[in-house]
Scaffold this active site. Structure first.
Site, PDB file in Angstrom:
ATOM      1  CE  LYS A 120       1.494  62.052   8.751  1.00 11.78           C
ATOM      2  NZ  LYS A 120       1.062  63.003   7.694  1.00 11.78           N
ATOM      3  CD  GLU A 189      -6.181  63.508   6.138  1.00 10.30           C
ATOM      4  OE1 GLU A 189      -4.942  63.478   6.205  1.00 10.30           O
ATOM      5  OE2 GLU A 189      -6.850  64.514   6.452  1.00 10.30           O
TER       6      GLU A 189
HETATM    7  O1  KIV Z   1      -0.873  66.742   9.945  1.00 10.52           O
HETATM    8  C1  KIV Z   1      -1.596  65.913  10.506  1.00 10.52           C
HETATM    9  O2  KIV Z   1      -2.118  66.120  11.612  1.00 10.52           O
HETATM   10  C2  KIV Z   1      -1.819  64.641   9.836  1.00 10.52           C
HETATM   11  C3  KIV Z   1      -2.928  63.774  10.352  1.00 10.52           C
HETATM   12  C4  KIV Z   1      -4.220  64.309   9.906  1.00 10.52           C
HETATM   13  C5  KIV Z   1      -2.749  62.363   9.964  1.00 10.52           C
HETATM   14  O3  KIV Z   1      -1.166  64.336   8.882  1.00 10.52           O
END
Ligand code: KIV
Length: 263
Positions: A120, A189
């Site tokens: 991600k 988010e």
């Molecule tokens: O780092 C994380 O836990 C996240 C979530 C808040 C989606 O990116």
């Protein structure tokens, strides 16, 4: 007799299938083997090794100090506990922003040294979109992340994003660019509920919301927030359990028992 297929984790391609089937996605974060195993066995669809582990597990003030080394270490522990759920790992701050080549090496390392299926990346600026396109081209699945992006804390803070029309339009356009670049899903988010609902209707890939209302294709929370282990609770994630309090009580009772002189 069991077959190898039975132990295969759910493929990342299930995300778009679930969207087509209108099946909601339940996602949570994990940073260690035990929590990952509990989440996996309890039926969570997607486990994110989020760089929020820098705050909730490692005690940093924000996610910026988290290194690629730390993420690989935690992702390996999580993957050892997961036999079914999709595992996605965050690329930490400055492990992908310098160039697409840097991102390729970081993401490639994650997929080679863990059994995670996707990485991600935060943001939707043209440079990030270009980087994501490159990763997807070489076969690395990517999840995007728009709205409140904690790696930009010094620019955005932890405020809700996309409130004014200009900011909302920017998120709309960025979500379309990420989809066109080939992301498998987008985390939204802390953006207004109506904007998240609109993006969810328009995008062919699933949205996974956190503090973005109930209309996203899936929901994600930081597990420490859900079970009441975090020192600070975000406004959009009320705890469902007070594990911090429960542990403190058991430990205090234990200490008292040890310290109390026997008759
Ligand atoms: O780092 C994380 O836990 C996240 C979530 C808040 C989606 O990116």
């Amino acid at each position: 007799m069991s077959t190898v297929a039975e132990f295969m984790p759910t493929a990342i391609a299930h995300l778009s299938r679930w969207k087509q089937q209108n099946r909601r996605i339940a996602a949570l974060t994990a940073a260690d083997f035990v929590i990952a195993q509990i989440l996996d066995q309890a039926g969570v669809d997607l486990i994110l090794v989020g760089d929020s582990l820098g705050m909730v597990t490692l005690g940093f003030a924000n996610t910026l100090p988290v290194t690629l080394e730390m993420m690989v270490h935690h992702a390996q522990a999580v993957c050892r506990g997961v036999s079914r759920a999709i595992v996605v790992v965050d690329l930490p701050f400055l492990s992908y922003q310098a160039s697409p080549e840097q991102a390729l090496l970081a993401a490639g390392r994650m997929l080679k040294e863990t059994t995670a299926q996707a990485v991600k990346l935060e943001g939707g600026y043209p440079e990030v979109v270009e980087t994501i396109r490159r990763l997807v081209q070489v076969g690395i699945p990517v999840v995007g992340h728009l709205g409140l992006t904690p790696q930009s804390v010094h620019r955005l803070g932890y405020r809700q994003q996309g409130e004014d029309p200009v900011a909302a339009e920017q998120i709309r356009q960025q979500s379309q660019s990420l989809a066109a670049a080939g992301v498998s899903a987008i985390v939204l988010e802390h953006i207004p509920e109506h904007l998240a609902a609109e993006l969810t209707r328009q995008l062919v890939i699933p949205t996974i919301g956190i503090g973005a209302g109930a209309d996203c294709d899936g929901q994600i929370l930081v597990t420490h927030d859900l079970i009441g282990l975090s020192a600070q609770q975000p406004p959009f994630a009320p705890k469902r359990l007070d594990l911090r309090g429960a542990i403190a009580q058991v430990v205090a009772e234990y200490c008292q028992e040890i310290h109390t002189p026997s008759e």
